[in-house]
Design a protein around this motif. Structure first.
Motif, PDB file in Angstrom:
ATOM      1  N   ALA A 153       6.660   3.938 -20.096  1.00 33.52           N
ATOM      2  CA  ALA A 153       5.966   4.266 -21.342  1.00 33.52           C
ATOM      3  C   ALA A 153       6.355   5.638 -21.835  1.00 33.52           C
ATOM      4  O   ALA A 153       6.572   5.855 -23.041  1.00 33.52           O
ATOM      5  N   THR A 154       6.462   6.573 -20.872  1.00 29.44           N
ATOM      6  CA  THR A 154       6.787   7.930 -21.317  1.00 29.44           C
ATOM      7  C   THR A 154       8.285   8.150 -21.447  1.00 29.44           C
ATOM      8  O   THR A 154       8.730   9.208 -21.869  1.00 29.44           O
ATOM      9  N   ASN A 155       9.067   7.150 -21.056  1.00 29.82           N
ATOM     10  CA  ASN A 155      10.523   7.279 -21.086  1.00 29.82           C
ATOM     11  C   ASN A 155      11.053   7.481 -22.499  1.00 29.82           C
ATOM     12  O   ASN A 155      12.007   8.228 -22.731  1.00 29.82           O
ATOM     13  N   SER A 156      10.411   6.831 -23.428  1.00 27.87           N
ATOM     14  CA  SER A 156      10.937   6.871 -24.796  1.00 27.87           C
ATOM     15  C   SER A 156      10.850   8.267 -25.399  1.00 27.87           C
ATOM     16  O   SER A 156      11.594   8.612 -26.308  1.00 27.87           O
ATOM     17  N   VAL A 208       0.828  -1.207   0.000  1.00 24.11           N
ATOM     18  CA  VAL A 208       0.000   0.000   0.000  1.00 24.11           C
ATOM     19  C   VAL A 208       0.864   1.259   0.000  1.00 24.11           C
ATOM     20  O   VAL A 208       0.516   2.273  -0.559  1.00 24.11           O
ATOM     21  N   GLY A 209       2.018   1.181   0.573  1.00 32.38           N
ATOM     22  CA  GLY A 209       2.864   2.346   0.804  1.00 32.38           C
ATOM     23  C   GLY A 209       3.830   2.643  -0.325  1.00 32.38           C
ATOM     24  O   GLY A 209       3.493   2.455  -1.505  1.00 32.38           O
ATOM     25  N   PRO A 210       5.001   3.037   0.049  1.00 31.26           N
ATOM     26  CA  PRO A 210       5.955   3.550  -0.943  1.00 31.26           C
ATOM     27  C   PRO A 210       6.230   2.577  -2.093  1.00 31.26           C
ATOM     28  O   PRO A 210       6.188   2.955  -3.252  1.00 31.26           O
ATOM     29  N   LYS A 211       6.483   1.306  -1.719  1.00 36.62           N
ATOM     30  CA  LYS A 211       6.839   0.367  -2.800  1.00 36.62           C
ATOM     31  C   LYS A 211       5.655   0.129  -3.726  1.00 36.62           C
ATOM     32  O   LYS A 211       5.828  -0.103  -4.909  1.00 36.62           O
ATOM     33  N   GLY A 212       4.458   0.221  -3.152  1.00 32.05           N
ATOM     34  CA  GLY A 212       3.280   0.039  -4.000  1.00 32.05           C
ATOM     35  C   GLY A 212       3.155   1.163  -5.006  1.00 32.05           C
ATOM     36  O   GLY A 212       2.846   0.956  -6.185  1.00 32.05           O
ATOM     37  N   ILE A 213       3.431   2.343  -4.506  1.00 30.43           N
ATOM     38  CA  ILE A 213       3.385   3.499  -5.405  1.00 30.43           C
ATOM     39  C   ILE A 213       4.424   3.318  -6.508  1.00 30.43           C
ATOM     40  O   ILE A 213       4.168   3.583  -7.691  1.00 30.43           O
ATOM     41  N   THR A 214       5.606   2.849  -6.061  1.00 35.08           N
ATOM     42  CA  THR A 214       6.668   2.626  -7.051  1.00 35.08           C
ATOM     43  C   THR A 214       6.209   1.657  -8.135  1.00 35.08           C
ATOM     44  O   THR A 214       6.347   1.930  -9.337  1.00 35.08           O
ATOM     45  N   THR A 215       5.642   0.542  -7.698  1.00 33.15           N
ATOM     46  CA  THR A 215       5.269  -0.476  -8.682  1.00 33.15           C
ATOM     47  C   THR A 215       4.155  -0.004  -9.604  1.00 33.15           C
ATOM     48  O   THR A 215       4.072  -0.425 -10.760  1.00 33.15           O
ATOM     49  N   SER A 216       3.326   0.898  -9.118  1.00 32.98           N
ATOM     50  CA  SER A 216       2.273   1.358 -10.030  1.00 32.98           C
ATOM     51  C   SER A 216       2.767   2.465 -10.938  1.00 32.98           C
ATOM     52  O   SER A 216       2.242   2.643 -12.043  1.00 32.98           O
ATOM     53  N   GLN A 217       3.764   3.191 -10.473  1.00 32.47           N
ATOM     54  CA  GLN A 217       4.240   4.296 -11.308  1.00 32.47           C
ATOM     55  C   GLN A 217       5.190   3.848 -12.399  1.00 32.47           C
ATOM     56  O   GLN A 217       5.235   4.480 -13.463  1.00 32.47           O
ATOM     57  N   ILE A 218       5.946   2.802 -12.119  1.00 32.16           N
ATOM     58  CA  ILE A 218       7.004   2.418 -13.070  1.00 32.16           C
ATOM     59  C   ILE A 218       6.502   2.117 -14.482  1.00 32.16           C
ATOM     60  O   ILE A 218       7.110   2.600 -15.457  1.00 32.16           O
ATOM     61  N   PRO A 219       5.406   1.425 -14.693  1.00 32.96           N
ATOM     62  CA  PRO A 219       4.967   1.213 -16.093  1.00 32.96           C
ATOM     63  C   PRO A 219       4.692   2.510 -16.830  1.00 32.96           C
ATOM     64  O   PRO A 219       5.054   2.677 -18.002  1.00 32.96           O
ATOM     65  N   LEU A 220       4.056   3.441 -16.134  1.00 29.02           N
ATOM     66  CA  LEU A 220       3.771   4.726 -16.770  1.00 29.02           C
ATOM     67  C   LEU A 220       5.071   5.419 -17.169  1.00 29.02           C
ATOM     68  O   LEU A 220       5.206   5.969 -18.260  1.00 29.02           O
TER      69      LEU A 220
END
Lengths: 240, 613
Positions: free
Chosen positions: B583-586, B568-580
């Motif tokens: 995607a925008t990294n390129s 629920v906390g920090p690592k959860g946020i990390t895991t949900s943010q990383i795909p986004l």
């Protein structure tokens, strides 16, 4: 632990015991004493010839050798033999049949008793232990008063330590006047000899730790054996 | 008022007063007389037994049953809890039986526990247990029954752990309490269901309102309660462990009275289960499994008390089978007859054990038929009654049960198991007699064997009379509610006798083989399976605590950290943010000129838009 720390702790405990009002239950006191000094309970003074030996063990097996922590090959074989006989007794209920199979077992042990090659002997012992494990009785016969038996520790709840007598009401003590008078004399004796006992124990403790739990006998003329009070005032086996 | 009614109710209340009087006397601060146990407690129970014969006679003569509601205890507008006693056929017959058996056991206990300094306390506990049991048996509502239920559970704990210096006794007492508690979950569940859905805890109202709804949940709860209290398979290990207590405790609690409380509950509430096929089948299969499993475990035990304990468990399974056959009266008959011979078996074992200086292992007994003739005779009588020897007391109940089993429409598996268990009964009973009383002695020569004491002999004799006559007496006066099937093929009629005889022949053959001892060990896997009680305690007593403890550890250490910091906390946020981000990294690849151009274009467009709007 350094010997100085050991003796300092022992002295501290001795002083505590001397001035104690003994609210510590006896079991805890015993284990505390065991932990600090290393003399858990009083064993009656033993001579070499009456040292508890496994069946057939030689007299040369002295206390010091047994207390090294490692069993000799002879001890291991004899322990296996005794275990095997006891489990055989659990399997073969009728005495004549038991005697027959016991003789067969003894013959199997005697066949290989003159083996000089220790490697081979150890391998035989190992296979013997494995055979024992496979054929052991799941509910071996245990004597009722032995650990695991049906009346082991049954009367433990009635075993009261002797310091409780000090807490009796004077009217109760008046019911047994000669006993309590004598008890006062014994207590004076205990107080007098306590320091000498502790000194003897400190002197006789080896510098690199204890080798055995057995307490030594009194060495000097007019001395009492160390920790005699605990032995003398121990509760009866079957308390009334 | 009608005088039989008066006699009835007042006698039964006198019984309660007689039994509670010694307890009240013992509340006096001055110390009790050394003989208090014998003079007060045993006499009270004896008098209460004689008093209970009067209602029994009235019941047998006139068939009268009484329900007395004595006190409105906790009554609100919608729910009533009263102190009310139901003296129907079950409690009227069971009370004299229980009092007779208890009287004999108390007399025996005054010899057995003679050297115990707390004998008065022991008798007080036994008396308290008896009162709780009678409360349970005569209860007309679930609350009073629950009081009695818990009372017998607590007294069982205190009495099993009588020698509390012994670690094994404390473990066994705890085991009894914990296993009973698991069963109590079921009882409380049923009580809650009855309170919510039928709005009552009174038995009559429960029967009246159960005509239309056939909910299985409360019945499963009651069966769970019976499984816990009556040591059915799954919650059975506490019964053999309960042999840590003194022999009078085993004789009273764990053979005649307490362990039948679960079965008694099912018998009392049987009208609720009559038409529920699921509940009946559960009872049948559970009972059949129990009876076979525990009989198989009894075959290789070496402690005489454990053999009798497993025998009790097996008979309890048989009673459960009878309930599953929709025959509560037969189950009750078996409870009554079983009380006599099982208590006698325990008293004989106690006499043997005490005479041999606390030796309980049958491998160190033998040849007692010459030295303890009465004890070994009564041991034989008890075993014969147990195996269903014709016209002893066990025959009337056991044979009727097996006949009912054979002529019912039920699964053949339960039938087979029960018949095999019946033959095992003969085998282990014979084994006890063979090792304990036949042959030549295997104990120490200087054992203080004697039967000279009337305090030992009279109880055993009394119970022997009971084992012989009780079955006949109760059956001839008891009106069966369901017609027993009278006509059946000869084989079915004789099947109980046949399997018992078969078992006995097998036992004789096996003992002659034991005598020859052609090899040291028997077939090890089979023997060990039976001896280690099917490995059930070895597995469950390690697995269940381990699972619970590791679950607790996981919850305490991992769950909180893992949930709040990772999922629920920090690592959860990390895991949900990383795909986004990926995607925008390129887009963000360092094309500065493109970025500047886009920036200027966007700024121009936005200024234009702002000025235009």
């Amino acid at each position: 632990m350094k010997p100085g720390v050991y003796s300092a702790l022992a002295l501290a405990l001795a002083l505590a015991c001397h001035y104690r009002r003994s609210v510590v239950p006896e079991i805890f006191e015993k284990s505390l004493r065991a932990f600090l000094i290393g003399y858990p309970k009083r064993c009656p003074p033993v001579s070499h010839s009456s040292i508890a030996r496994a069946e057939g063990e030689s007299v040369g097996e002295s206390l010091e050798k047994m207390a090294s922590g490692f069993l000799t090959h002879q001890q291991k074989v004899l322990r296996l033999y005794k275990k095997a006989l006891r489990h055989l007794e659990s399997w073969c209920i009728f005495r004549d049949k038991y005697r027959f199979y016991a003789c067969m077992l003894r013959a199997r042990f005697d066949e290989n008793k003159d083996e000089k090659d220790m490697v081979k002997a150890t391998m035989m012992l190992k296979s013997g232990e494995e055979e024992f494990w496979a054929n052991q009785h799941p509910q071996p016969y245990i004597f009722p008063d032995s650990p695991g038996g049906t009346s082991y520790e049954r009367y433990e709840c009635f075993k009261v330590p002797d310091w409780c007598l000090d807490y009796w009401h004077p009217t109760e003590k008046a019911m047994y006047p000669d006993y309590f008078a004598k008890r006062e004399q014994w207590k004076k004796l205990r107080d007098q000899s306590w320091d000498r006992e502790v000194k003897q124990l400190q002197v006789e403790t080896p510098v690199d730790g204890l080798k055995t739990e057995a307490l030594p006998p009194a060495r000097k003329e007019g001395d009492l054996p160390p920790l005699w009070w605990q032995y003398v005032t121990r509760p009866r086996e079957r308390p009334m | 008022m009608h005088s039989p009614t008066l006699i009835f109710s007042s006698t039964l209340l006198i019984i309660f007063i007689l039994l509670t009087y010694p307890l009240i006397v013992s509340l006096n601060p001055s110390p009790l007389n050394k003989k208090w146990a014998t003079t007060h407690v045993k006499t009270a129970v004896q008098t209460a037994f004689y008093a209970s014969l009067l209602p029994l006679a009235v019941f047998f003569d006139q068939g009268m049953e009484v329900i007395t509601t004595n006190w409105h205890w906790m009554n609100i507008a919608t729910f009533d809890i009263n102190i009310s006693f139901k003296f129907d056929q079950y409690s009227i017959i069971f009370t004299p039986v229980a009092l007779y058996v208890t009287w004999s056991i108390l007399e025996f206990a005054s010899w057995y526990m003679h050297s115990d300094p707390n004998m008065n306390r022991f008798f007080k506990y036994l008396l308290l247990f008896l009162i709780a049991m009678i409360t349970l048996v005569t209860a007309n509502n679930m609350f009073q029954l629950f009081i009695g239920w818990e009372g017998v559970g607590i007294m069982s704990f205190l009495l099993i752990g009588w020698w509390y210096g012994r670690a094994d006794a404390n473990t066994a007492a705890l085991q009894a309490v914990i296993y009973n508690r698991v069963g109590d979950i079921g009882l409380i569940l049923s009580m809650a269901w009855f309170a919510m859905n039928m709005n009552t805890w009174e038995i009559q109202q429960m029967f009246a309102s159960s005509q239309d709804n056939q909910a299985t949940l409360p019945l499963m709860g009651l069966i769970l309660a019976a499984t816990g209290k009556s040591a059915q398979f799954g919650l059975h290990p506490w019964l053999p462990s309960a042999m840590e207590g003194p022999t009078p405790v085993s004789a009273l609690l764990h053979s005649s009275t307490m362990v039948v409380a679960g079965i008694f509950l099912l018998i009392r509430l049987h009208p609720l289960m009559e038409h529920n096929q699921v509940a009946l089948t559960t009872c049948l299969c559970l009972g059949a499994t129990t009876t076979l499993f525990t009989a198989a475990c009894a075959l290789t035990q070496n402690d005489i008390k454990k053999i009798v304990a497993f025998s009790t468990s097996s008979q309890l399974g048989l009673m459960m089978v009878t309930i599953g056959l929709n025959q509560p009266q037969l189950a009750f008959l078996h409870i009554c007859t079983h009380a006599f011979f099982k208590a006698m078996l325990f008293l004989c074992s106690g006499s043997i054990i005490h005479s041999l200086n606390d030796e309980q292992d049958i491998r160190k007994m033998g040849g007692l038929h010459t030295m303890l003739p009465l004890t070994s005779t009564c041991l034989t009588i008890g075993s014969l009654a147990l195996t269903g020897m014709p016209f002893l007391s066990g025959f009337f109940s056991k044979d009727a049960i097996i006949e009912a089993l054979n002529t019912s429409h039920l699964n053949a598996w339960a039938l087979t198991l029960t018949l095999i268990a019946t033959s095992f009964t003969a085998v282990y009973s014979f084994r006890v007699i063979f090792f304990a009383s036949m042959g030549s002695p295997r104990f120490l020569p200087l054992s203080p064997l004697n039967e000279n004491n009337p305090t030992v002999i009279n109880p055993i004799k009394r119970l022997a009379w009971g084992s012989i006559l009780a079955g006949l007496f109760i059956t001839s006066n008891f009106l069966p509610a369901k017609t027993p099937i009278m006509t059946m093929p000869m084989t079915l009629k004789l099947s109980a006798l046949l399997v018992t005889a078969l078992g006995l022949l097998m036992a004789l053959e096996l003992t002659s083989l034991t005598n020859k001892q052609l090899k040291i060990t028997p077939t090890i896997p089979l023997h060990n399976f039976s001896n280690m009680l099917g490995y059930f305690p070895s597995i469950i007593h390690r697995l269940a605590p381990k699972i619970k403890l590791s679950l607790g550890q996981a919850m305490a250490t991992h769950l909180i950290d893992q949930t709040w910091l990772e999922k629920v906390g920090p690592k959860g946020i990390t895991t949900s943010q990383i795909p986004l981000i990926k995607a925008t990294n390129s887009i963000q690849q360092g094309l500065i000129k493109t970025y500047l151009t886009i920036f200027f274009l966007t700024t121009t467009l936005s200024i234009l838009l702002i000025t235009l709007i």
